[in-house]
Design an enzyme around this catalytic site. Structure first.
Site, PDB file in Angstrom:
ATOM      1  N   ARG A   1      -0.276  -4.792   1.437  1.00 49.67           N
ATOM      2  CA  ARG A   1       0.397  -3.401   1.366  1.00 49.67           C
ATOM      3  C   ARG A   1      -1.416  -2.437   1.393  1.00 49.67           C
ATOM      4  NH1 ARG A   1       3.369  -7.422  -1.203  1.00 49.67           N
ATOM      5  NH2 ARG A   1       5.669  -6.293  -2.253  1.00 49.67           N
TER       6      ARG A   1
ATOM      7  N   HIS B   1      -1.512  -1.356  -3.804  1.00 54.94           N
ATOM      8  CA  HIS B   1      -0.979  -1.953  -4.529  1.00 54.94           C
ATOM      9  C   HIS B   1      -1.055  -3.807  -3.399  1.00 54.94           C
ATOM     10  CE1 HIS B   1       0.354   1.244  -7.735  1.00 54.94           C
ATOM     11  NE2 HIS B   1      -0.023   1.446  -5.911  1.00 54.94           N
TER      12      HIS B   1
ATOM     13  N   ARG C   1       6.843  -6.329  -9.981  1.00 57.68           N
ATOM     14  CA  ARG C   1       5.968  -6.348  -9.314  1.00 57.68           C
ATOM     15  C   ARG C   1       5.147  -5.767 -10.227  1.00 57.68           C
ATOM     16  NH1 ARG C   1       2.691  -5.334  -5.077  1.00 57.68           N
ATOM     17  NH2 ARG C   1       1.615  -7.001  -4.229  1.00 57.68           N
TER      18      ARG C   1
ATOM     19  N   ASN D   1       4.212   2.683 -12.306  1.00 55.25           N
ATOM     20  CA  ASN D   1       2.928   3.217 -13.012  1.00 55.25           C
ATOM     21  C   ASN D   1       2.917   2.525 -14.271  1.00 55.25           C
ATOM     22  OD1 ASN D   1       1.555   2.781 -10.640  1.00 55.25           O
ATOM     23  ND2 ASN D   1       0.541   4.663  -9.927  1.00 55.25           N
TER      24      ASN D   1
ATOM     25  N   TYR E   1       7.530   5.231   2.169  1.00 56.36           N
ATOM     26  CA  TYR E   1       7.720   3.554   1.687  1.00 56.36           C
ATOM     27  C   TYR E   1       8.597   2.907   3.255  1.00 56.36           C
ATOM     28  CZ  TYR E   1       5.359   3.826  -2.660  1.00 56.36           C
ATOM     29  OH  TYR E   1       5.256   4.141  -3.819  1.00 56.36           O
TER      30      TYR E   1
END
Ligand code: HDD
EC number: 1.11.1.6
Length: 701
Positions: A83, A86, A123, A156, A370
């Site tokens: 990624r 992250h 995650r 976050n 995304y």
């Protein structure tokens, strides 16, 4: 007869039996059928996985060896792009349970029934580090597999962000990651490029305060909050919209470590956070968070002094309370890290009927990014076919083919509309289908930001004044630490010029810590700073301490001859508090207590530093203390526990070790265990987690 080979676990076929050969060459036989037969990806049984196909024993390897080629081909392609942010993360499965129906607010199916359980995958991740970097948590992404499709809440552990417009994201990430010429520093913000960008972007000041606070060094995932950050919409069955900000509140309360401790944890156990989560789930001690919502309407938004579409702003909980609507429980570790945690693809645009976006320009940009990134990372638009990403409801559409297609439309029709009737496949549903909230939009087409976005300092100031003195000192120290790593003096000074709008005392202390000759002039604010915002106690970790020591960990340093009565009392007091006790000993084989009983150790002393524990007990026998007094890692164990303001229980016999470690004055954070009854006093003290008054005594510089 099978080829003879040594290896760590090799198999040779002998008639009807299979021989398993261990690393030491020992063999044992298992009956046919007990051990699965190794096959190629085509399912062809493999006879020999130790030797490639050759012409004679010393001849060349043959291209004909399809098993060898397939094995290497697959291996060569094992890595997928990490990624871009992250990259390092850790995930687990669980469920979300709705407390009571929210039908008045939203048509979202998961909120319609009391007690409804929706499967989730979560995650947690670090933002800037590459895949192999140490754990310092931040990302908190939740995929809800609802009965109406997947909803991803990609947040976050901080309720705001650095930038207001997604067009700045590549710049932010480039500046934060390793510098392009040298390829370092990794996973750290303490370098010129990062602070150059931040100090040139006044909108990042609020976030700079948050990331310099203890929020960025959580004790583990289980002890941190999560936030959806943006303002979203809930839309009910009548089409009425309510604005919402999402919060995750950890059941165990908030807890962070101290900076020096975090640095040492990263060395002692770079997997500290993921191990903590994995172990808690394996032990059946399932981590839990409550989902909270701050709900408001246009009237509230209009009178609120900041723009609710600005992701660099919060709405204080004291102004708009957080309503708790359900709980998230993580109760199952993954079966395979790559298949699940690595391949999970979160997309902010994955929402379900009953939830909708707002015009927050950061969110609008994320909705493109995304999806785009998943194609790059997972290599095919069919990443939605991977089990961890697949909806847990029927998926029906006419999208087809592409790399790795696992499901394609059935039957003759692969287009819509068609005239094949029921055999012609799926059709839209006006009742069940997703319909965007019909917000009125009008205005000139321009590159611009809304007026109130230009207030860059007021909430940074509010955050700072909401902290306890201890936390304010941590923030100051963090700024001094980070900016001391910046090589360019002008960048250090520029950052201080922003801090002058946050708090003059903070700016002065940071300037002093950096050794700046003069306090730089304050930066020119784009809008006047609102200095009288009321402090928000909810923003402080220390003002909201946990109610219990549950879920925490005590490390007991023990040697042969440890007082059996004390140890037993400590074990039971810790268990009663719902916490865990680990024994740290000179040898991993364990110790023999004063009553002759053997206790296996969890850690050898040099592998179990006190930074891995929330509190420590130092219980060597008299002889043991003499031994440990000459062991550097034992001295570090106690001196670090002291420096990190931990509660320290001790047996009188530990004194020689304390003295050798330089601990001659024992403050109120020390609890002497004269008898078993004192262990309760120790555990009671531990509820407050740290003896903060000690910090002043250990920080002269
Ligand atoms: Fe992002 C990943 C959180 C702004 C572009 N982001 C990513 C992940 C989290 C966040 C938790 C990891 C998901 C996982 O575990 O797989 N990002 C945020 C938050 C933001 C934010 C809370 C601000 C409110 N992000 C943001 C912007 C952009 C991106 C403005 C681009 C315009 N983020 C990405 C990405 C990533 C990503 C490049 C990298 C890997 C991935 O998406 O799957 O698309």
């Amino acid at each position: 007869m099978g080829t003879h080979i040594s290896g760590d676990l090799t198999r040779a076929k002998l008639g009807e039996e299979t021989i398993l050969r261990g690393a030491g060459g020992e063999t044992h036989q298992v009956a046919e059928g007990e051990v699965p037969v190794l096959t190629t990806q085509q399912g062809v049984p493999v006879a020999d996985d130790q030797n490639s196909l050759k012409v004679g024993a010393r001849g060349p390897t043959l291209l004909e060896d399809f098993h060898f080629r397939e094995k290497l081909f697959h291996f060569d392609h094992e890595r997928i792009p990490e990624r871009v942010v992250h990259a390092r993360g850790f995930g687990a499965h669980g469920f979300f349970e709705t407390y009571k129906p929210l039908s008045d607010l939203t048509a979202a199916d998961l909120f319609q029934r009391k007690g409804e359980r929706t499967p989730v995958f979560v995650r947690f991740s670090t933002v800037a580090g590459n895949k192999g970097s140490p754990d310092v948590a931040r990302g908190f992404a939740v995929k809800f597999y609802t009965r109406n499709g997947n909803w991803d809440l990609v947040g976050n552990n901080i309720p705001i962000f650095f930038i207001q417009d997604a067009i700045k994201f590549p710049d932010l990430v480039h500046a934060a990651k390793q510098e392009p010429d040298r390829g370092f520093p990794q996973a750290q913000t303490a370098h010129d490029n990062f602070w150059d960008f931040i100090s040139l972007s006044p909108e990042a000041t609020h976030m700079a305060l948050w990331i310099m606070s203890d929020r960025t060094i959580p004790r583990s995932f289980r002890f941190m909050e999560g936030f959806g950050i943006h303002t979203f919409r809930l839309v009910n069955a009548e089409g009425r919209s309510t604005y919402v900000k999402f919060h995750w509140k950890p059941k165990l309360g908030l807890q962070s470590v101290v900076w020096n401790e975090a640095v040492k944890i990263n060395g002692a156990d770079p997997d500290y956070h993921r191990r903590d989560l994995w172990n808690a789930i394996e032990a059946g001690d399932f981590p839990e968070w409550e989902l909270g919502m701050q709900l408001f309407d246009d009237a509230f938004a209009d009178q609120f002094p900041f723009d609710v579409l600005d992701a660099t702003k919060i709405i204080p909980e004291e102004v708009l309370p957080v309503r708790r609507v359900g709980r998230l429980v993580l109760d199952r570790n993954v079966d395979n890290f790559f298949a699940e945690t690595e391949q999970v693809a979160f997309c902010t645009q994955n929402i379900v009927p009953g939830i909708d976006f707002t015009n927050d320009p950061l969110l609008q940009g994320r909705n493109f990014s995304y999806l785009d990134t998943q194609l790059k990372r997972l290599g095919s638009p069919n990443f939605t076919h991977i089990p961890v990403n697949a909806a847990k409801v029927e998926v029906n559409n006419f999208q087809q083919d592409g790399h790795m297609a696992m499901r394609n439309p059935r039957g003759r029709a692969n287009y819509e509309p068609n005239s094949w009737g029921a055999a012609g496949g799926p059709r839209e549903s006006r009742e069940r289908g997703f319909r965007s909230f019909a917000a009125e939009e009008a205005g000139p087409k321009r590159r611009m930001r809304a007026e109130l976005f230009a207030d860059h300092y007021s909430q940074a100031r509010q955050f700072y004044i909401s902290q306890t003195e201890t936390e304010q000192t941590h923030i100051k120290n963090a700024f001094v630490f980070e900016l001391s790593k910046v090589e360019t003096p002008a960048i250090r000074a520029r950052m201080v010029s922003h801090l002058r709008h946050v708090d003059e005392d903070l700016a002065n202390r940071v300037a002093d810590g950096l050794g700046l000759a003069d306090l730089p002039p304050a930066a020119e604010p784009a809008r006047p700073v609102v200095k009288d915002l009321a402090p928000s106690p909810a923003l402080s970790i220390l003002r909201n301490p946990p109610k219990a020591f549950t879920g925490r960990k005590v490390g007991a340093l023990v040697t042969d001859g440890v007082d059996a009565g004390l140890l037993a009392a400590l074990q039971s007091a810790v268990a009663q508090a719902g916490a865990m006790l680990e024994l740290v000993a000179p040898k991993i084989g364990g110790v023999i207590a004063s009553d002759g009983r053997h206790h296996p150790a969890h850690q050898k002393v040099n592998g179990g530093p006190s930074v891995l524990y929330d509190a420590v007990a130092v219980l060597p026998s008299a002889d043991g203390a003499q031994l440990l007094a000459n062991e550097a890692t034992a001295k570090d164990f106690v001196s670090d526990a002291y420096a990190h303001a931990k509660f320290i229980a001790y047996a009188d016999s530990a004194k020689p070790l304390f003295e050798k470690a330089g601990l001659t004055e024992l403050d109120e954070g020390f609890v002497a265990l004269h008898g078993p009854e004192d262990t309760a006093t120790f555990l009671k003290a531990c509820v407050t987690l740290r003896h903060w008054p000690r910090e002043a005594a250990v920080q002269a510089v």
